[in-house]
Design an enzyme around this catalytic site. Structure first.
Site, PDB file in Angstrom:
ATOM      1  N   CYS A  70       0.813  -1.222   0.000  1.00  0.00           N
ATOM      2  CA  CYS A  70       0.000   0.000   0.000  1.00  0.00           C
ATOM      3  C   CYS A  70       0.848   1.274   0.000  1.00  0.00           C
ATOM      4  CB  CYS A  70      -0.935   0.002   1.205  1.00  0.00           C
ATOM      5  SG  CYS A  70      -0.130  -0.452   2.742  1.00  0.00           S
ATOM      6  N   HIS A 108      -2.858   6.896   2.934  1.00  0.00           N
ATOM      7  CA  HIS A 108      -1.413   7.046   3.109  1.00  0.00           C
ATOM      8  C   HIS A 108      -0.963   8.279   2.321  1.00  0.00           C
ATOM      9  CE1 HIS A 108      -1.372   3.279   5.057  1.00  0.00           C
ATOM     10  NE2 HIS A 108      -0.704   2.538   4.205  1.00  0.00           N
TER      11      HIS A 108
HETATM   12  N1  LIG Z   1      -4.882  -4.153   6.593  1.00  0.00           N
HETATM   13  C1  LIG Z   1      -4.288  -3.711   5.474  1.00  0.00           C
HETATM   14  O1  LIG Z   1      -4.533  -2.599   4.988  1.00  0.00           O
HETATM   15  C2  LIG Z   1      -3.297  -4.569   4.758  1.00  0.00           C
HETATM   16  C3  LIG Z   1      -2.642  -4.018   3.673  1.00  0.00           C
HETATM   17  C4  LIG Z   1      -1.765  -4.816   2.945  1.00  0.00           C
HETATM   18  C5  LIG Z   1      -1.558  -6.120   3.344  1.00  0.00           C
HETATM   19  N2  LIG Z   1      -2.196  -6.643   4.417  1.00  0.00           N
HETATM   20  C6  LIG Z   1      -1.975  -8.067   4.710  1.00  0.00           C
HETATM   21  O2  LIG Z   1      -3.186  -8.759   4.435  1.00  0.00           O
HETATM   22  C7  LIG Z   1      -3.344  -9.865   5.305  1.00  0.00           C
HETATM   23  C8  LIG Z   1      -4.662  -9.731   6.046  1.00  0.00           C
HETATM   24  O3  LIG Z   1      -4.631  -8.533   6.791  1.00  0.00           O
HETATM   25  P1  LIG Z   1      -5.869  -8.090   7.681  1.00  0.00           P
HETATM   26  O4  LIG Z   1      -5.542  -6.740   8.181  1.00  0.00           O
HETATM   27  O5  LIG Z   1      -7.141  -8.301   6.951  1.00  0.00           O
HETATM   28  O6  LIG Z   1      -5.754  -9.161   8.883  1.00  0.00           O
HETATM   29  P2  LIG Z   1      -6.887  -9.625   9.898  1.00  0.00           P
HETATM   30  O7  LIG Z   1      -7.958  -8.613  10.010  1.00  0.00           O
HETATM   31  O8  LIG Z   1      -6.175 -10.063  11.147  1.00  0.00           O
HETATM   32  O9  LIG Z   1      -7.519 -10.933   9.183  1.00  0.00           O
HETATM   33  C9  LIG Z   1      -6.783 -12.090   9.021  1.00  0.00           C
HETATM   34  C10 LIG Z   1      -7.579 -13.168   8.295  1.00  0.00           C
HETATM   35  O10 LIG Z   1      -6.770 -14.328   8.202  1.00  0.00           O
HETATM   36  C11 LIG Z   1      -7.407 -15.412   8.899  1.00  0.00           C
HETATM   37  N3  LIG Z   1      -6.401 -16.196   9.614  1.00  0.00           N
HETATM   38  C12 LIG Z   1      -5.653 -15.800  10.664  1.00  0.00           C
HETATM   39  N4  LIG Z   1      -4.875 -16.829  11.087  1.00  0.00           N
HETATM   40  C13 LIG Z   1      -5.153 -17.877  10.283  1.00  0.00           C
HETATM   41  C14 LIG Z   1      -4.694 -19.223  10.218  1.00  0.00           C
HETATM   42  N5  LIG Z   1      -3.776 -19.691  11.063  1.00  0.00           N
HETATM   43  N6  LIG Z   1      -5.202 -20.032   9.256  1.00  0.00           N
HETATM   44  C15 LIG Z   1      -6.114 -19.576   8.384  1.00  0.00           C
HETATM   45  N7  LIG Z   1      -6.601 -18.306   8.393  1.00  0.00           N
HETATM   46  C16 LIG Z   1      -6.117 -17.476   9.350  1.00  0.00           C
HETATM   47  C17 LIG Z   1      -8.379 -14.766   9.849  1.00  0.00           C
HETATM   48  O11 LIG Z   1      -9.421 -15.690  10.146  1.00  0.00           O
HETATM   49  P3  LIG Z   1     -10.210 -15.647  11.574  1.00  0.00           P
HETATM   50  O12 LIG Z   1     -11.158 -14.497  11.491  1.00  0.00           O
HETATM   51  O13 LIG Z   1     -10.914 -16.964  11.588  1.00  0.00           O
HETATM   52  O14 LIG Z   1      -9.179 -15.488  12.629  1.00  0.00           O
HETATM   53  C18 LIG Z   1      -8.856 -13.585   9.024  1.00  0.00           C
HETATM   54  O15 LIG Z   1      -9.809 -14.016   8.074  1.00  0.00           O
HETATM   55  C19 LIG Z   1      -2.126  -9.830   6.228  1.00  0.00           C
HETATM   56  O16 LIG Z   1      -1.157 -10.741   5.727  1.00  0.00           O
HETATM   57  C20 LIG Z   1      -1.654  -8.392   6.151  1.00  0.00           C
HETATM   58  O17 LIG Z   1      -0.267  -8.314   6.393  1.00  0.00           O
HETATM   59  C21 LIG Z   1      -3.066  -5.896   5.135  1.00  0.00           C
END
Ligand SMILES: NC(=O)c1ccc[n+]([C@@H]2O[C@H](COP(=O)([O-])OP(=O)(O)OC[C@H]3O[C@@H](n4cnc5c(N)ncnc54)[C@H](OP(=O)(O)O)[C@@H]3O)[C@@H](O)[C@H]2O)c1
Length: 361
Positions: free
Chosen positions: A158, A251
């Site tokens: 991002c 950002h």
């Molecule tokens: N937030 C952003 O703007 C952003 C930007 C770029 C990249 N990212 C990346 O995108 C990814 C998701 O980010 P997020 O902010 O959406 O995270 P989040 O809100 O913590 O969501 C994580 C997701 O992954 C699942 N998960 C967690 N542990 C798992 C496991 N052991 N096995 C299978 N599924 C699992 C969770 O399921 P449950 O609900 O069942 O726990 C949830 O659906 C991350 O890798 C992050 O680094 C995020």
């Protein structure tokens, strides 16, 4: 029976997953039919699995509330129901790499929001307006994976979206040295102020791994395919500092640039305003009409006023002026969870469909 492609969201209960689900509501080409998350959520109705964690401004789409969440790790179970998946799971990098390749090997294309595969040499990392031709590397990746249909494609981080498109629009003037400071929103960490009250009235001068991504990822986007892999460009040096600020979405980047060929201010502004690419030519459903806009007012772009430009898919630029040490300086702003995350990935998937890489199974 709908003629839309059937989409699965891996990590659909998380913040990025929710953004995918919101953006895909009423999408003309894609329909969310399957949602997968951790074993904690598997087996529950989507609405129950998310519970109080819904973080979008718009309500949860009615069409997904009753979908029974699957376990991301049961790859065959998920793959058999979908034409392709978006990936937004939060696991270790090695686990994400393995699971995304496992889906690809079931002949299910994966369009990922994650960083795990961004440096896998035969995985395209694409901003559709900038490097749509990198999708050509998929044929080499398919040879490695032994697939005819499956592959992994990713979108970049991002943080780079507020300046890399601008530098691309200025390529003819040969930018070669760039200093960038990013001021990054808390949603980039998957947080709101409710989950992260310490960020109110605060600034944190560290975001793990972000400076390396901000400096290196643009070079890969500007790279070329050689011998079946993407070789990053090496004609631009970028140095960065990435700072977390008390902003929910958006950002901002403050950028200094040196050019080999000296442009005028008007040439730089025209290059920004006239820059467009394949998504605009093909009129892809999520493509902004104008990708980058220049704002003349001294106090723009502002997060509160400008972050949602072109439904969060456009880039805002302002404060372009000559610098006493570098040649030019400017401020850029983009929506980190739309253009910078799920929206950027949806546009990649639209491009992949238009190019024939994603089809009905
Ligand atoms: N937030 C952003 O703007 C952003 C930007 C770029 C990249 N990212 C990346 O995108 C990814 C998701 O980010 P997020 O902010 O959406 O995270 P989040 O809100 O913590 O969501 C994580 C997701 O992954 C699942 N998960 C967690 N542990 C798992 C496991 N052991 N096995 C299978 N599924 C699992 C969770 O399921 P449950 O609900 O069942 O726990 C949830 O659906 C991350 O890798 C992050 O680094 C995020």
């Amino acid at each position: 029976m709908s003629e839309k492609l059937r989409v699965g969201i891996l990590g659909g209960t998380g913040m990025v997953g929710q953004r995918f689900i919101s953006l895909l509501e009423n999408h003309p080409w894609f329909e969310v039919t399957t949602i997968a998350a951790s074993p904690r959520s598997a087996g529950q109705r989507y609405e129950d699995a998310v519970g109080g964690r819904w973080k979008m401004d718009t309500p949860m789409p009615a069409a997904v509330k009753d979908i029974i969440v699957k376990n991301v790790n049961e790859v065959e179970e998920v793959a058999k129901e979908v034409d392709f998946v978006f990936s937004a799971v939060d696991m270790s990098k090695d686990e994400i790499k393995a699971i995304e390749e496992a889906y690809a090997k079931t002949e299910t294309p994966v369009v990922s929001n994650n960083s795990a595969h961004r440096w896998t040499p035969d995985v395209p990392m694409v901003v559709p307006e900038i490097n749509p031709q990198h999708m050509d590397v998929i044929k080499y990746q398919r040879q490695r994976l032994g697939t005819t249909r499956g592959f992994v494609a990713v979108k970049p981080n991002c943080s780079i979206q507020s300046y890399a498109p601008v530098l691309t629009a200025w390529k003819e003037f040969e930018p070669y040295e760039v200093v960038v400071t990013t001021y990054q929103a808390i949603s980039g960490a998957g947080k709101t102020f409710k989950d992260w009250p310490e960020m109110e009235h605060n600034i944190i001068p560290f975001i793990s791994g972000e400076e390396e991504k901000s400096e290196k990822e643009p070079l890969r986007i500007w790279g070329e395919i050689k011998d079946g892999v993407i070789v990053p460009a090496d004609d631009v040096k970028i140095t960065s500092q990435c700072i977390r600020v008390p902003v929910l979405n958006g950002h901002t980047a403050a950028v200094f640039v040196k050019f080999k060929k000296q442009p005028t201010k008007q040439q730089l502004i025209d290059a920004i305003n006239n820059f467009s690419g394949v998504p605009q030519e093909l009129k892809l459903p999520s493509a902004p009409k104008q990708f980058i806009r220049y704002m003349e007012e001294d106090n723009r772009p502002q997060v509160a006023l400008d972050v949602d430009y072109e439904n969060g898919m456009g880039i805002n630029v302002g404060r372009l002026r000559e610098d006493s040490i570098y040649d030019w300086k400017f401020v850029g702003l983009s929506h980190n969870t739309v253009r910078g995350a799920a929206g950027g990935a949806v546009l990649c998937a639209e491009l992949l469909k238009a190019q024939g890489y994603i089809t009905a199974k």
